[in-house]
Design a protein around this motif. Sequence first.
Motif, PDB file in Angstrom:
ATOM      1  N   ALA A   1      21.578  35.538  15.855  1.00  0.00           N
ATOM      2  CA  ALA A   1      22.196  36.384  16.883  1.00  0.00           C
ATOM      3  C   ALA A   1      22.328  37.823  16.398  1.00  0.00           C
ATOM      4  N   GLU A   2      22.730  37.997  15.142  1.00  0.00           N
ATOM      5  CA  GLU A   2      22.898  39.340  14.595  1.00  0.00           C
ATOM      6  C   GLU A   2      21.550  40.040  14.434  1.00  0.00           C
ATOM      7  N   GLY A   3      20.509  39.293  14.093  1.00  0.00           N
ATOM      8  CA  GLY A   3      19.175  39.879  13.982  1.00  0.00           C
ATOM      9  C   GLY A   3      18.718  40.486  15.291  1.00  0.00           C
TER      10      GLY A   3
ATOM     11  N   ASN B   1      15.366  36.672   7.971  1.00  0.00           N
ATOM     12  CA  ASN B   1      15.009  37.889   7.253  1.00  0.00           C
ATOM     13  C   ASN B   1      14.555  38.898   8.298  1.00  0.00           C
ATOM     14  N   GLY B   2      13.666  38.459   9.216  1.00  0.00           N
ATOM     15  CA  GLY B   2      13.356  39.294  10.370  1.00  0.00           C
ATOM     16  C   GLY B   2      11.877  39.482  10.639  1.00  0.00           C
ATOM     17  N   PHE B   3      11.586  40.059  11.802  1.00  0.00           N
ATOM     18  CA  PHE B   3      10.217  40.430  12.138  1.00  0.00           C
ATOM     19  C   PHE B   3       9.834  41.651  11.312  1.00  0.00           C
ATOM     20  N   ARG B   4       8.660  41.603  10.734  1.00  0.00           N
ATOM     21  CA  ARG B   4       8.247  42.651   9.801  1.00  0.00           C
ATOM     22  C   ARG B   4       7.480  43.760  10.517  1.00  0.00           C
ATOM     23  N   GLN B   5       7.741  44.998  10.064  1.00  0.00           N
ATOM     24  CA  GLN B   5       7.109  46.199  10.614  1.00  0.00           C
ATOM     25  C   GLN B   5       6.448  46.963   9.464  1.00  0.00           C
TER      26      GLN B   5
ATOM     27  N   SER C   1       9.676  36.631   9.043  1.00  0.00           N
ATOM     28  CA  SER C   1      10.038  36.110   7.726  1.00  0.00           C
ATOM     29  C   SER C   1      11.398  35.433   7.778  1.00  0.00           C
ATOM     30  N   PRO C   2      11.429  34.108   7.659  1.00  0.00           N
ATOM     31  CA  PRO C   2      12.720  33.467   7.423  1.00  0.00           C
ATOM     32  C   PRO C   2      13.133  33.691   5.970  1.00  0.00           C
ATOM     33  N   ILE C   3      14.383  33.383   5.677  1.00  0.00           N
ATOM     34  CA  ILE C   3      14.830  33.317   4.292  1.00  0.00           C
ATOM     35  C   ILE C   3      15.590  32.004   4.160  1.00  0.00           C
TER      36      ILE C   3
END
Length: 326
Positions: free
Chosen positions: A267-269, A143-147, A232-234
């Motif tokens: 990789a895309e993240g 999901n990504g690192f949150r900002q 956040s993983p999903i």
Amino acid sequence: MLIKRLITGMTLLLSLGSPVSQAVEKIIIANGGTADSLQGQTARRFSEQLQARLGDQYQVEYYSDAKLGDEKDLLDKLRNGQIQLATISSIMSAEVPEFALFDMPFLVRDRQHLKLIDSEIIMTDLAAAARRHGLHIISTWENGFRQISNNSRPIRSPEDLKGLRIRTPQSEWRSLMFASWGAKPTQMPFSHLFVALQTGEVDGEENPLSNINGARLQNVQKFLSISNHVYSPIWLTASDSSWQQLPAAVQAAITEVAADAQRWSFAEGARQDTRLLKSLGNAGVQINHVDRITFIAASKAVYAQFARQVKGGDALIERVMDLAGH
């Protein structure tokens, strides 16, 4: 004559679409995020590759943009058999307390650290905990690192968050985190967020860059503060009972295609982080970096609550920290 009549009747049944001609199993996959977010892109890629792998015997249907409901709705639909697979993120901790590990601020260092956590903790301890709650964890995606974004001011320290109404996911831990930092957390589904920011119902929010861009939040936000406060993983998830009913060959196909989707999403993240930061800046959003030291110091209450509330919480945190040195 009788044989001719039987053949004619059978031909008519087939032409009308008899049960024999329509014996195609359906696998429904749902995602609560936007189609353009990284989680949406990963889920779509997974769905397309799974269809190619399973062939004509299965019909894979993919729904994004919360068309089948938010994450809470999707968990309900998994359990009652309306859908077979769903991507679940922040709300998982409300279902399985151990998953609140991923609501601990500044715990996950980077994606390499996350891969170790996935193999050593998620797919062992946390997956077992999920099964006790009737859920089967198939794969961990990004999901990504949150900002943090808002419409009032740049956020450099927790002091800057004081009094701001910040939308959080439906997670008690994320609410506790932002309350500890002085904000006024407001839980709501992601699908409601754009309008809430547009109307001023909330002042800001916190999300990975791909979610911010995917929902076009840059159109209703002035400031973006890079904090990386949570990774956040999903999780690609099924109900445990539905998973056990799938043929072994289908289970294997889903697992293998999901593993490929995981490699692509990580990789895309990493690729998107740099590109999206530049794109959001070009859209007119004012970007700054937070003082991580002040935020870490203000996060002690969250860790203390996790240790008290989640059985074995201290040990889980120690194991994650140990993996950061590998």
